[in-house]
Design an enzyme around this catalytic site. Structure first.
Site, PDB file in Angstrom:
ATOM      1  N   ASN A  10       0.875  -1.177   0.000  1.00 23.02           N
ATOM      2  CA  ASN A  10       0.000   0.000   0.000  1.00 23.02           C
ATOM      3  C   ASN A  10       0.914   1.230   0.000  1.00 23.02           C
ATOM      4  OD1 ASN A  10      -1.788   2.041   0.436  1.00 23.02           O
ATOM      5  ND2 ASN A  10      -2.449   1.365   2.464  1.00 23.02           N
ATOM      6  N   TRP A  11       0.983   1.884  -1.132  1.00 21.68           N
ATOM      7  CA  TRP A  11       1.918   3.015  -1.243  1.00 21.68           C
ATOM      8  C   TRP A  11       1.357   4.303  -0.646  1.00 21.68           C
ATOM      9  CZ3 TRP A  11       4.308   2.528  -6.875  1.00 21.68           C
ATOM     10  CH2 TRP A  11       5.044   1.332  -6.930  1.00 21.68           C
ATOM     11  N   LYS A  12       0.084   4.278  -0.276  1.00 26.62           N
ATOM     12  CA  LYS A  12      -0.532   5.478   0.317  1.00 26.62           C
ATOM     13  C   LYS A  12      -0.251   6.688  -0.586  1.00 26.62           C
ATOM     14  CE  LYS A  12      -0.218   3.201   4.748  1.00 26.62           C
ATOM     15  NZ  LYS A  12      -0.084   3.282   6.189  1.00 26.62           N
ATOM     16  N   HIS A  96      -9.554   1.312   4.771  1.00 25.08           N
ATOM     17  CA  HIS A  96      -8.294   1.454   5.510  1.00 25.08           C
ATOM     18  C   HIS A  96      -8.510   2.410   6.685  1.00 25.08           C
ATOM     19  CE1 HIS A  96      -4.159   2.528   6.466  1.00 25.08           C
ATOM     20  NE2 HIS A  96      -3.797   1.413   5.840  1.00 25.08           N
ATOM     21  N   GLU A  98      -6.852   4.791   7.760  1.00 25.51           N
ATOM     22  CA  GLU A  98      -6.600   6.208   7.437  1.00 25.51           C
ATOM     23  C   GLU A  98      -7.803   6.819   6.732  1.00 25.51           C
ATOM     24  OE1 GLU A  98      -2.868   5.493   5.493  1.00 25.51           O
ATOM     25  OE2 GLU A  98      -1.997   4.947   7.421  1.00 25.51           O
ATOM     26  N   GLU A 168      -5.475  -4.748  10.465  1.00 26.04           N
ATOM     27  CA  GLU A 168      -4.430  -3.744  10.638  1.00 26.04           C
ATOM     28  C   GLU A 168      -4.670  -2.997  11.950  1.00 26.04           C
ATOM     29  OE1 GLU A 168      -2.342  -2.595   6.739  1.00 26.04           O
ATOM     30  OE2 GLU A 168      -3.984  -1.207   7.045  1.00 26.04           O
ATOM     31  N   GLY A 174       2.659   2.220  10.776  1.00 28.09           N
ATOM     32  CA  GLY A 174       3.627   3.310  10.672  1.00 28.09           C
ATOM     33  C   GLY A 174       4.377   3.593  11.962  1.00 28.09           C
ATOM     34  N   SER A 214       3.523  -2.223  10.271  1.00 24.84           N
ATOM     35  CA  SER A 214       4.974  -2.327  10.500  1.00 24.84           C
ATOM     36  C   SER A 214       5.565  -3.675  10.070  1.00 24.84           C
ATOM     37  CB  SER A 214       5.319  -2.027  11.971  1.00 24.84           C
ATOM     38  OG  SER A 214       4.960  -0.698  12.283  1.00 24.84           O
ATOM     39  N   GLY A 235       2.977  -1.190   4.230  1.00 27.13           N
ATOM     40  CA  GLY A 235       3.059   0.233   3.936  1.00 27.13           C
ATOM     41  C   GLY A 235       4.487   0.648   3.633  1.00 27.13           C
ATOM     42  N   GLY A 236       5.157   1.225   4.618  1.00 26.90           N
ATOM     43  CA  GLY A 236       6.492   1.802   4.432  1.00 26.90           C
ATOM     44  C   GLY A 236       7.485   0.898   3.720  1.00 26.90           C
TER      45      GLY A 236
HETATM   46  P1  13P Z   1       3.152   0.316   7.622  1.00 28.53           P
HETATM   47  O1  13P Z   1       3.624  -0.967   7.014  1.00 28.53           O
HETATM   48  O2  13P Z   1       3.926   1.511   7.142  1.00 28.53           O
HETATM   49  O3  13P Z   1       3.037   0.225   9.114  1.00 28.53           O
HETATM   50  O4  13P Z   1       1.654   0.579   7.080  1.00 28.53           O
HETATM   51  C1  13P Z   1       0.728  -0.443   7.175  1.00 28.53           C
HETATM   52  C2  13P Z   1      -0.462  -0.094   6.393  1.00 28.53           C
HETATM   53  O5  13P Z   1      -1.222   0.805   6.743  1.00 28.53           O
HETATM   54  C3  13P Z   1      -0.719  -0.834   5.151  1.00 28.53           C
HETATM   55  O6  13P Z   1      -2.000  -0.597   4.678  1.00 28.53           O
END
Ligand code: 13P
Length: 256
Positions: A10-12, A96, A98, A168, A174, A214, A235-236
Site C-alpha cells: 500500500n503506497w498510500k 483502511h 486512514e 491492521e 507506521g 509495521s 506500507g512503508g
Molecule cells: P506500515 O507498514 O507503514 O506500518 O503501514 C501499514 C499499512 O497501513 C498498510 O495498509
C-alpha cells in the site's frame, strides 16, 4: 488448509508517476518465477492507468487504495469499480483506517463498497483494526465485530473464497511496532471464526486474512508461519523494491 499467500504494497500518498514506473519495473523483474504467492501494489489513484499498463502480462497485480460504491452519477471526486477494472485493477483496498480516520468512512460505507466490488468483479481488501486505547480496554474483538458486521451482512457465500480481510491494528501502522505474530494469530483466528459462523468452515477456510502494521522482512516469516495469517498489507516497507521483494521472498518460506 493451505491458502496462497497474498502480499500487497500500500503506497498510500507516495511516489509520482516517474517513481511509480521505475519501481514497478524493479518489482516485476525481482518477483519470484513461481506462482506460489500473489503480489499486488496499490499506488496513488492518478498513476493507476500507467501502473495497470505496465503490469499487464506480468505476475504483478494492481490494487486501488479506495473505490466508490455507486457506478456513475453526480459524485464529484469519486471513481467506480468499473473505472478501476478499466485500468487493469484486480483489487481495491476498502476501509483502511486512514480513510476511516481522515475521510470519515463508516462501517456502513465500507460494507457498501465491499458489496459494489463483488458485484462488479473487483476483489475487495477489507480493512479492520482497533486503536491502542481500544486494545488496552480489552475491546479488540468487540470493535472488530462492530466493523465487520455490516460487511458480513452484504456478503453472499460465493464471495467468500475470494474475500481478502486485512487486520491492521492502528497502533501498529507506521509505528515500527508490529503486532506479535501470536497477537495477530489470535485476532485472525477470531475473524476466521466469524466467517465460519456465518458461512460454514469449508468456505471460511478459503478466505484470506492478511496482516498489516509495521511489516518488514525481519518479521515476515514469524507472522506468515501463523495458521491464519495468509498474507501481508505492507506500507512503508513497500516503497522500495528491495525491502518489498525481500518480504515477498520470505512469504515463500511459509511452513503452514
Ligand atoms: P506500515 O507498514 O507503514 O506500518 O503501514 C501499514 C499499512 O497501513 C498498510 O495498509
Amino acid at each position: 488448509m493451505k491458502r496462497k499467500p497474498f502480499v500487497c504494497g500500500n503506497w498510500k500518498l507516495n511516489h509520482n508517476l516517474a517513481a511509480t514506473n521505475e519501481l514497478i519495473d524493479q518489482i516485476i523483474v525481482g518477483l519470484p518465477a513461481n506462482d506460489n504467492v500473489d503480489v499486488a501494489i496499490a499506488p496513488v489513484a492518478t498513476v493507476l492507468f500507467s501502473a495497470g499498463a505496465k503490469a499487464k502480462g506480468s505476475k504483478l497485480q494492481i490494487a486501488a487504495q479506495n473505490v466508490f460504491y455507486e457506478s456513475q452519477g453526480a459524485f464529484t471526486g469519486e471513481w467506480s469499480v468499473q473505472h478501476l477494472l478499466e485500468l487493469g485493477c484486480r483489487y481495491s483496498i476498502v476501509g483502511h483506517s486512514e480513510r476511516r480516520q481522515y475521510f470519515h468512512e463508516t462501517n456502513e460505507s465500507v460494507a457498501h463498497k465491499t458489496k459494489a466490488c463483488f458485484a462488479g468483479g473487483l476483489i475487495p481488501i477489507v480493512c479492520v483494526g482497533e486503536s491502542l486505547a481500544q486494545r488496552e480496554q480489552g475491546q479488540t474483538q468487540n470493535i472488530l465485530l462492530e466493523q465487520l458486521t455490516p460487511v458480513l451482512d452484504v456478503l453472499v457465500p460465493e464471495n467468500i473464497p475470494q474475500l481478502i480481510l486485512a487486520y491492521e491494528p492502528i497502533w501498529a501502522i507506521g509505528t515500527g511496532k508490529s503486532a506479535l505474530a501470536t497477537e495477530a494469530e489470535e485476532v485472525h483466528s477470531y475473524l476466521r471464526g466469524l466467517l465460519v459462523a456465518q458461512f460454514g468452515s469449508s468456505l471460511a477456510e478459503q478466505a484470506r486474512i492478511i496482516y498489516g502494521g509495521s511489516v518488514k522482512a525481519e518479521n515476515t516469516t514469524e507472522l506468515m508461519n501463523q495458521k491464519n495469517v495468509d498474507g501481508l498489507l505492507v506500507g512503508g516497507a513497500s516503497l522500495t523494491a528491495g525491502s518489498f521483494l525481500a518480504i515477498v521472498k520470505e512469504c515463500l518460506k511459509r511452513l503452514t
